[in-house]
Design a protein around this motif. Structure first.
Motif, PDB file in Angstrom:
ATOM      1  N   ALA A  56       0.466  -1.210  -0.041  1.00 57.51           N
ATOM      2  CA  ALA A  56      -0.155   0.432  -0.235  1.00 57.51           C
ATOM      3  C   ALA A  56       1.083   1.206  -0.348  1.00 57.51           C
ATOM      4  O   ALA A  56       0.365   2.228   0.004  1.00 57.51           O
ATOM      5  CB  ALA A  56      -0.659  -0.326   1.019  1.00 57.51           C
ATOM      6  N   LYS A  57       1.663   0.849  -0.370  1.00 56.28           N
ATOM      7  CA  LYS A  57       3.301   2.557  -0.239  1.00 56.28           C
ATOM      8  C   LYS A  57       2.694   3.132  -1.786  1.00 56.28           C
ATOM      9  O   LYS A  57       2.735   2.257  -2.770  1.00 56.28           O
ATOM     10  CB  LYS A  57       4.605   1.514  -0.432  1.00 56.28           C
ATOM     11  CG  LYS A  57       4.598   1.319   1.710  1.00 56.28           C
ATOM     12  CD  LYS A  57       6.186   0.758   1.377  1.00 56.28           C
ATOM     13  CE  LYS A  57       6.671   0.638   2.861  1.00 56.28           C
ATOM     14  NZ  LYS A  57       8.208   0.399   2.539  1.00 56.28           N
ATOM     15  N   ASN A  58       3.226   4.223  -1.069  1.00 55.22           N
ATOM     16  CA  ASN A  58       2.761   5.021  -2.698  1.00 55.22           C
ATOM     17  C   ASN A  58       1.743   4.453  -3.417  1.00 55.22           C
ATOM     18  O   ASN A  58       2.035   5.192  -4.662  1.00 55.22           O
ATOM     19  CB  ASN A  58       3.925   5.532  -3.137  1.00 55.22           C
ATOM     20  CG  ASN A  58       5.313   6.273  -3.916  1.00 55.22           C
ATOM     21  OD1 ASN A  58       3.713   7.265  -3.961  1.00 55.22           O
ATOM     22  ND2 ASN A  58       5.880   6.721  -3.933  1.00 55.22           N
ATOM     23  N   LEU A  59       0.760   5.351  -3.772  1.00 52.22           N
ATOM     24  CA  LEU A  59      -0.107   4.719  -3.958  1.00 52.22           C
ATOM     25  C   LEU A  59      -0.464   6.180  -5.190  1.00 52.22           C
ATOM     26  O   LEU A  59      -0.747   5.616  -6.948  1.00 52.22           O
ATOM     27  CB  LEU A  59      -1.744   4.925  -3.322  1.00 52.22           C
ATOM     28  CG  LEU A  59      -1.778   3.027  -2.657  1.00 52.22           C
ATOM     29  CD1 LEU A  59      -2.915   2.881  -1.850  1.00 52.22           C
ATOM     30  CD2 LEU A  59      -1.898   1.792  -3.579  1.00 52.22           C
ATOM     31  N   ARG A  60      -0.028   6.996  -4.903  1.00 54.39           N
ATOM     32  CA  ARG A  60      -0.420   8.028  -6.009  1.00 54.39           C
ATOM     33  C   ARG A  60       0.589   7.724  -6.449  1.00 54.39           C
ATOM     34  O   ARG A  60       0.182   7.398  -8.585  1.00 54.39           O
ATOM     35  CB  ARG A  60       0.073   9.316  -4.935  1.00 54.39           C
ATOM     36  CG  ARG A  60       0.130  10.592  -6.130  1.00 54.39           C
ATOM     37  CD  ARG A  60       0.831  11.789  -5.497  1.00 54.39           C
ATOM     38  NE  ARG A  60       0.558  12.397  -6.368  1.00 54.39           N
ATOM     39  CZ  ARG A  60       2.020  13.558  -7.355  1.00 54.39           C
ATOM     40  NH1 ARG A  60       2.609  12.849  -6.466  1.00 54.39           N
ATOM     41  NH2 ARG A  60       0.980  14.306  -7.478  1.00 54.39           N
ATOM     42  N   SER A  61       2.111   7.336  -6.653  1.00 49.63           N
ATOM     43  CA  SER A  61       3.151   7.107  -7.420  1.00 49.63           C
ATOM     44  C   SER A  61       2.650   5.719  -8.684  1.00 49.63           C
ATOM     45  O   SER A  61       2.583   5.923  -9.758  1.00 49.63           O
ATOM     46  CB  SER A  61       4.015   6.999  -6.896  1.00 49.63           C
ATOM     47  OG  SER A  61       5.389   6.610  -7.805  1.00 49.63           O
ATOM     48  N   TRP A  62       1.963   4.853  -7.885  1.00 43.59           N
ATOM     49  CA  TRP A  62       1.261   3.434  -9.095  1.00 43.59           C
ATOM     50  C   TRP A  62       0.332   4.124 -10.066  1.00 43.59           C
ATOM     51  O   TRP A  62       0.322   3.458 -10.817  1.00 43.59           O
ATOM     52  CB  TRP A  62       0.992   2.826  -8.185  1.00 43.59           C
ATOM     53  CG  TRP A  62      -0.101   1.739  -8.355  1.00 43.59           C
ATOM     54  CD1 TRP A  62       0.876   0.410  -9.041  1.00 43.59           C
ATOM     55  CD2 TRP A  62      -1.157   0.889  -8.440  1.00 43.59           C
ATOM     56  NE1 TRP A  62       0.082  -0.503  -9.627  1.00 43.59           N
ATOM     57  CE2 TRP A  62      -1.135  -0.277  -9.323  1.00 43.59           C
ATOM     58  CE3 TRP A  62      -1.949   2.409  -8.039  1.00 43.59           C
ATOM     59  CZ2 TRP A  62      -2.535  -0.614  -9.477  1.00 43.59           C
ATOM     60  CZ3 TRP A  62      -3.474   1.635  -7.822  1.00 43.59           C
ATOM     61  CH2 TRP A  62      -3.596  -0.015  -8.640  1.00 43.59           C
ATOM     62  N   LEU A  63      -0.436   5.103  -9.624  1.00 41.29           N
ATOM     63  CA  LEU A  63      -1.884   5.389 -10.189  1.00 41.29           C
ATOM     64  C   LEU A  63      -0.812   6.534 -11.389  1.00 41.29           C
ATOM     65  O   LEU A  63      -1.250   6.073 -11.883  1.00 41.29           O
ATOM     66  CB  LEU A  63      -2.451   6.118  -9.086  1.00 41.29           C
ATOM     67  CG  LEU A  63      -3.296   5.884  -8.498  1.00 41.29           C
ATOM     68  CD1 LEU A  63      -4.408   6.652  -7.721  1.00 41.29           C
ATOM     69  CD2 LEU A  63      -4.368   5.158  -8.991  1.00 41.29           C
ATOM     70  N   LEU A  64      -0.171   6.764 -11.027  1.00 37.64           N
ATOM     71  CA  LEU A  64       0.682   7.931 -12.108  1.00 37.64           C
ATOM     72  C   LEU A  64       1.501   7.137 -13.193  1.00 37.64           C
ATOM     73  O   LEU A  64       1.342   7.495 -14.412  1.00 37.64           O
ATOM     74  CB  LEU A  64       1.097   9.469 -11.701  1.00 37.64           C
ATOM     75  CG  LEU A  64       0.308  10.232 -10.162  1.00 37.64           C
ATOM     76  CD1 LEU A  64       1.669  11.108 -10.082  1.00 37.64           C
ATOM     77  CD2 LEU A  64      -0.511  10.515 -11.291  1.00 37.64           C
TER      78      LEU A  64
END
Length: 164
Positions: A56-64
């Motif tokens: 669940a780390k850095n979900l924003r980066s995963w989405l981008l």
């Protein structure tokens, strides 16, 4: 193989927290006309992959990263698969320069080579670090730094150091 259970927030929470970032990056990479489609495709891919995440780390980066790859897929799909003799070159529009605060700058960004354009957009519109840019472009952080550096050098040459 037993997968460790990861505590993920409900997908709607993820959407509520990051939809603006995904939409902004999609529009920056694919342009005003295709940006919404790229964002929608990114959300579809994210939704499908979400239950299988192992962190669940850095979900924003995963989405981008997903968003950038969807934009790349769009650009690749528009390229001719076989060269056509005497055919005009195919150009793929990036963001509509008139939609951004500094239209001249974004017009120049649109004119950068595709990987430089994506790298500088991921870095400054997506606010990703070089590891995030590298992941999105499927390259190394060193290559990401080089792409961004080359793009900025081109822009500085065009506008000089004072452009704000």
């Amino acid at each position: 193989m037993v997968r460790e259970q990861v505590s993920l927030p409900p997908f709607q929470v993820l959407v509520d927290e990051h939809w603006r970032d995904v939409a902004r990056l999609a529009r920056a990479l694919a342009g005003a006309v295709d940006g919404d489609d790229v964002a929608q495709r990114a959300w579809e891919k994210a939704f499908a992959a979400y239950p299988k995440l192992t962190s669940a780390k850095n979900l924003r980066s995963w989405l981008l990263t997903i968003t950038a790859r969807c934009a790349t897929d769009l650009h690749r799909a528009r390229r001719p698969q076989t060269p056509l003799e005497d055919a005009p070159p195919v150009t793929v529009a990036g963001p509509d320069a008139a939609d951004w605060p500094d239209p001249d700058l974004w017009k120049a960004v649109n004119e950068l080579p595709e990987r430089q354009r994506f790298a500088v957009t991921l870095k400054y519109v997506g606010d990703l670090d070089h590891h995030g840019v590298a992941a999105a472009l499927d390259t190394t952080p060193a290559a990401s730094r080089r792409l961004v550096s080359d793009a900025l050098a081109t822009l500085r040459t065009k506008f000089g150091e004072d452009h704000e």
